[in-house]
Design an enzyme around this catalytic site. Sequence first.
Site, PDB file in Angstrom:
ATOM      1  N   GLY B 154       0.821  -1.204   0.000  1.00 45.56           N
ATOM      2  CA  GLY B 154       0.000   0.000   0.000  1.00 45.56           C
ATOM      3  C   GLY B 154       0.851   1.248   0.000  1.00 45.56           C
ATOM      4  N   CYS B 155       0.177   2.368   0.271  1.00 49.62           N
ATOM      5  CA  CYS B 155       0.817   3.670   0.077  1.00 49.62           C
ATOM      6  C   CYS B 155       1.946   3.947   1.053  1.00 49.62           C
ATOM      7  CB  CYS B 155      -0.244   4.764   0.153  1.00 49.62           C
ATOM      8  SG  CYS B 155      -1.403   4.613   1.512  1.00 49.62           S
ATOM      9  N   TYR B 156       1.739   3.678   2.346  1.00 46.31           N
ATOM     10  CA  TYR B 156       2.784   4.028   3.318  1.00 46.31           C
ATOM     11  C   TYR B 156       4.069   3.231   3.081  1.00 46.31           C
ATOM     12  CZ  TYR B 156      -0.383   6.951   6.113  1.00 46.31           C
ATOM     13  OH  TYR B 156      -1.224   7.935   6.549  1.00 46.31           O
TER      14      TYR B 156
END
Lengths: 352, 352, 352, 352
Positions: B154-156
Amino acid sequence: MGDSDRIPVGIIGASGYGGVQLVRLLLDHPRVEIAYLGGDSSAGRPYADLYPHLGHRFPQAVEPIDLDAIAARCEIVFLGLPHGLAYELVPGLLERGCRVFDLSADYRFQNLDDYTAAYSIDRRDREVAASAVYGLPELYRGRIEETRLVGCPGCYPTASLLALAPLLKQGLIDLETVVIDAKSGTSGSGRKAKIGMLLAEADSTVTAYGVAGHRHTPEIEQLCSELAGQEMRVQFTPHLMPMVRGMLATVYAKLRDPGLVREDLLTIYSVFYRSSPFVRVLPNGIYPQTKWAATTNSCYLGVEVDPRTGRAIVMSAIDNLIKGQSGQAIQCMNLAMGWEETLGLPLLGFYP
Amino acid sequence: MGDSDRIPVGIIGASGYGGVQLVRLLLDHPRVEIAYLGGDSSAGRPYADLYPHLGHRFPQAVEPIDLDAIAARCEIVFLGLPHGLAYELVPGLLERGCRVFDLSADYRFQNLDDYTAAYSIDRRDREVAASAVYGLPELYRGRIEETRLVGCPGCYPTASLLALAPLLKQGLIDLETVVIDAKSGTSGSGRKAKIGMLLAEADSTVTAYGVAGHRHTPEIEQLCSELAGQEMRVQFTPHLMPMVRGMLATVYAKLRDPGLVREDLLTIYSVFYRSSPFVRVLPNGIYPQTKWAATTNSCYLGVEVDPRTGRAIVMSAIDNLIKGQSGQAIQCMNLAMGWEETLGLPLLGFYP
Amino acid sequence: MGDSDRIPVGIIGASGYGGVQLVRLLLDHPRVEIAYLGGDSSAGRPYADLYPHLGHRFPQAVEPIDLDAIAARCEIVFLGLPHGLAYELVPGLLERGCRVFDLSADYRFQNLDDYTAAYSIDRRDREVAASAVYGLPELYRGRIEETRLVGCPGCYPTASLLALAPLLKQGLIDLETVVIDAKSGTSGSGRKAKIGMLLAEADSTVTAYGVAGHRHTPEIEQLCSELAGQEMRVQFTPHLMPMVRGMLATVYAKLRDPGLVREDLLTIYSVFYRSSPFVRVLPNGIYPQTKWAATTNSCYLGVEVDPRTGRAIVMSAIDNLIKGQSGQAIQCMNLAMGWEETLGLPLLGFYP
Amino acid sequence: MGDSDRIPVGIIGASGYGGVQLVRLLLDHPRVEIAYLGGDSSAGRPYADLYPHLGHRFPQAVEPIDLDAIAARCEIVFLGLPHGLAYELVPGLLERGCRVFDLSADYRFQNLDDYTAAYSIDRRDREVAASAVYGLPELYRGRIEETRLVGCPGCYPTASLLALAPLLKQGLIDLETVVIDAKSGTSGSGRKAKIGMLLAEADSTVTAYGVAGHRHTPEIEQLCSELAGQEMRVQFTPHLMPMVRGMLATVYAKLRDPGLVREDLLTIYSVFYRSSPFVRVLPNGIYPQTKWAATTNSCYLGVEVDPRTGRAIVMSAIDNLIKGQSGQAIQCMNLAMGWEETLGLPLLGFYP
């Protein structure tokens, strides 16, 4: 109390956001009245040309800057000028008997060499500068009560120092490990027409700036060193947020004692700020929203410890234009005049 | 190439923001066609009920989830389900011969105990999980080309790892000193009705959350440890920004060699990512705006060194929903299928 | 004045945005104290669970709703409940001697059939409803001073009616030609978890809703007809703005006398509102910003005439949660209690 | 198709938002290549100084404006200059054989007296101006295919005219009753440093401007009159929205036939735009979000009838910088070159 009992105050430099907050707050302050509002570029124009929403409450025109006239009418003077202009006026105001609260950086440095390094301005008013007090009431309440010249800190130092002070004063952290990741609304850059601050540019985006070289770093370090009792450096990185007002400083530091837990720090912070009406230490597990502080002079602090890494993480939320600028100056005035510290200053915001 | 030559793909779980990005991007991808789009809660409804702006391009209804039907029609399946649902379906899809690209956390952990600790879900599909590849193409391009199951980060983790990888791989930093201060748009929390994510709550404010305990921390640490060649921990603090999409990770770490300067790091980063078409190392003194990356699969990296503190500061900007989710999965598909890595993926945003 | 001289007030339904504004404003009101705060869904929880920033000023818990207990402790009761709940409680409160200020739609209709048509709720409390006064002080100051039950209008009717009243009362416009194009911040939809009000959905976008059928239309028309002295209809279209608070109504109507110019209307408006401390008619050529009104109980009016088309265009800006809701109720209370109309109500905002 | 087959195009005036959209879109257009990019103020600087995110795709410098050089290298020229500068260059470009697509107002008026009245610029190039075609492809597709000079309409006329055209062409409305209430993101005011467009000023607020006198009014009226077949006037009021991009025009008009219902209008609109690939008439009861159109060349239309008042309400949403500016010019180029109308133009946005 009748209006005749109010103390006359003057504002020099009221075209910017700091200035208009001062006007707004002082209009509602029960012990003062605005007797003079002056500026260079807008002299002669009605102030309502700049801020039409205030027109019915403040129909006056901006006056030219004339120290004799100001001193004749005002006991107290606030300066809301850009850095490097205040120090040309302040000695003259002090000589004429005014109390001065300066919102610029000009009187925040005890050592003018640090000022010159950061602002590339050579100064000769060393004596006056040395007489100035750093206007962060939570740390220097006593000094502020006894001075006639206060150099009020801006938003980044205020948010950072309120987060760090208890840790530094108590010697709880490893001084090499301090990282301050700060997030500011764009009003902090002032009411100047800059492409980078257009809504079209600055909305829906986040960016860092001044990385490893922002000029508030030496100011923060000067105060941190004083609190820690030894020279120290911090890693300070400001970021621009897609919002008008508000500032969050997220501060990281390694604890010297790995056994400290969140509850210990919460106790330490609560005790440290027990006499500070504008600092709110949040309960266990609650982290501050900048919006809680918006339109107030309050600072909300959230405290956390990561037992895995041994770091304290402290979050500090303020309104950059009030506790980070104009409200702070009024808080200093209240103290310097012997009034109640909270007089005329909003404590509660309008959520949402 | 005619439409008959396109590879049929399916999407399970397309009601959320990851799903709609997948639909949007796959509709324009030159080598695939969407042959199936399914979900539980919205089965039977036209997809345009959820996203009316796509109605003219995608008039189909959401179908119920039926593994046999999916496998009969699709060669490739993307899963856009919340964490803890994908692993019930993935083994069945693999058995039926599909390639699987999972957007949830279910196949990101090599050690399922770490997954269980972070997500409180007990798992028994250890063999399948062990066969999954971590879908960050910039680090694991080779593995992705050879697998049938990709757990896409995901993004993090994406923003953090792209910032840290060169430093860790080259052994340039003190592993105890890594601080990741991450800033995310609110779309990262998904299309679920939550009071805290209302515009009225989340606009004009900034706050930290999950401090010292966010569940992406163990995922980031797993990958950092692999890159560093030894167990390590990071200080990871996510913050919510008042904007829809975009993510900035500001990463701090002490350099082992105090003589390294910015130009050295820029060279190291440029070499490290020279074969990565989506990573843009910015020139000297330019720091990334999240908006530059918005609506693209690109990652913009800004690199700085503070000679006063000996720290590297690396800023990494991505679109949390594309490079941080759906675009990454398509990038993995491109590699796994032997297609050009950038196929069907936007490289340039629409500024402002 | 000591706290013992303060009038005890109660709030029923304080979990929403209207409620928290009431709490915030009443905490600073010099003549009242909050003696009771109650609600159904959050009964028993500290109010600070809902709004942590108020915790230090208002540590009380939410109480269950018990009319006897409320009446025993409170002289005045504000109701901040959703439409359709207030009318179950209000008769009981009146019987027990309380003054009631209701923020919902339940007591805004003189003809309950109109209420039933708009809200699909059948009502039998016709007598109580008939005794209620419409709480728009600028139009019905006298009636409000003499009643014990006020149905306070919400944001759309307030902004629309303050813009239209002078035109209608003076018979200046063609009644067939009224178009109200209204723009509201999303806080107007309340603190309820709805997908459409997520920041991710509602930021960076503008849309109309309730076109040709919004249920505030009959309320606006009821009042317009009363002001005009004959039945009339308006075209009312609400729009959602990507911002938290603030409302602008842009009102269009054809002038009966084509010779009227802007200056004529400005004079008419200034005279009409000369005794209304919260209405600010802006000078020639200045149009209102909603932000000027934010966090205040003020309404800013801009007036324009298009000589080419013969239309008046009137722009009305308010804070939807204060002048459009909670502040209006307090203004009504001030009048009903014989206090100064502006007591405890902010007149000036915090720009920017 | 190899790059050698691409048609060379030039852009004069690319420092603004219209310019950078053109660059962005043309870089991805399959039939052209950017052979020249020029400007006055930024000549000599790398274009990436202005827009760093494009640096890796477009490393070229801005060139000085030299008509001979441009014509030698470009078959097609786009002008993205402020109003009043294009007409000095266009005749020279036409003489040298270039096709010209002008984004300014200079070639939108058939009658130069109207132009002079609106822009206070005297013009003598009447013959050239008379040869220009108004570049709204949905209305003038045929003319655009046959011209060498297109004056492309901006955002307000585009959104307004696409909403009004079917009503006017079919003679369905009372021409005296047209009200256009338009809402625009701030990018519409360009990349110029203006205080009023700072994020600190323009965020979290809504205001009207140019009321009863905006200079797009005569342009809209010129086209409306042509469509209606008789002189007519409109009430046009632009508003500034707190967002970067996107425009909504809400259009009101009384229907001549009170028996028309929403479904009738939906049919009329669908038929009118059946050959217009960028216009999406939304189904019954769906109203457009500006965000659906963002980063696309599409226009979303919502249609409503209020049987109580006899008015049609049509809502038209576009991206002000694409369909309202740069994308429209490319659409015109596609038609003028005989290419597919949609070539290189995004149809689908990235929601949310």
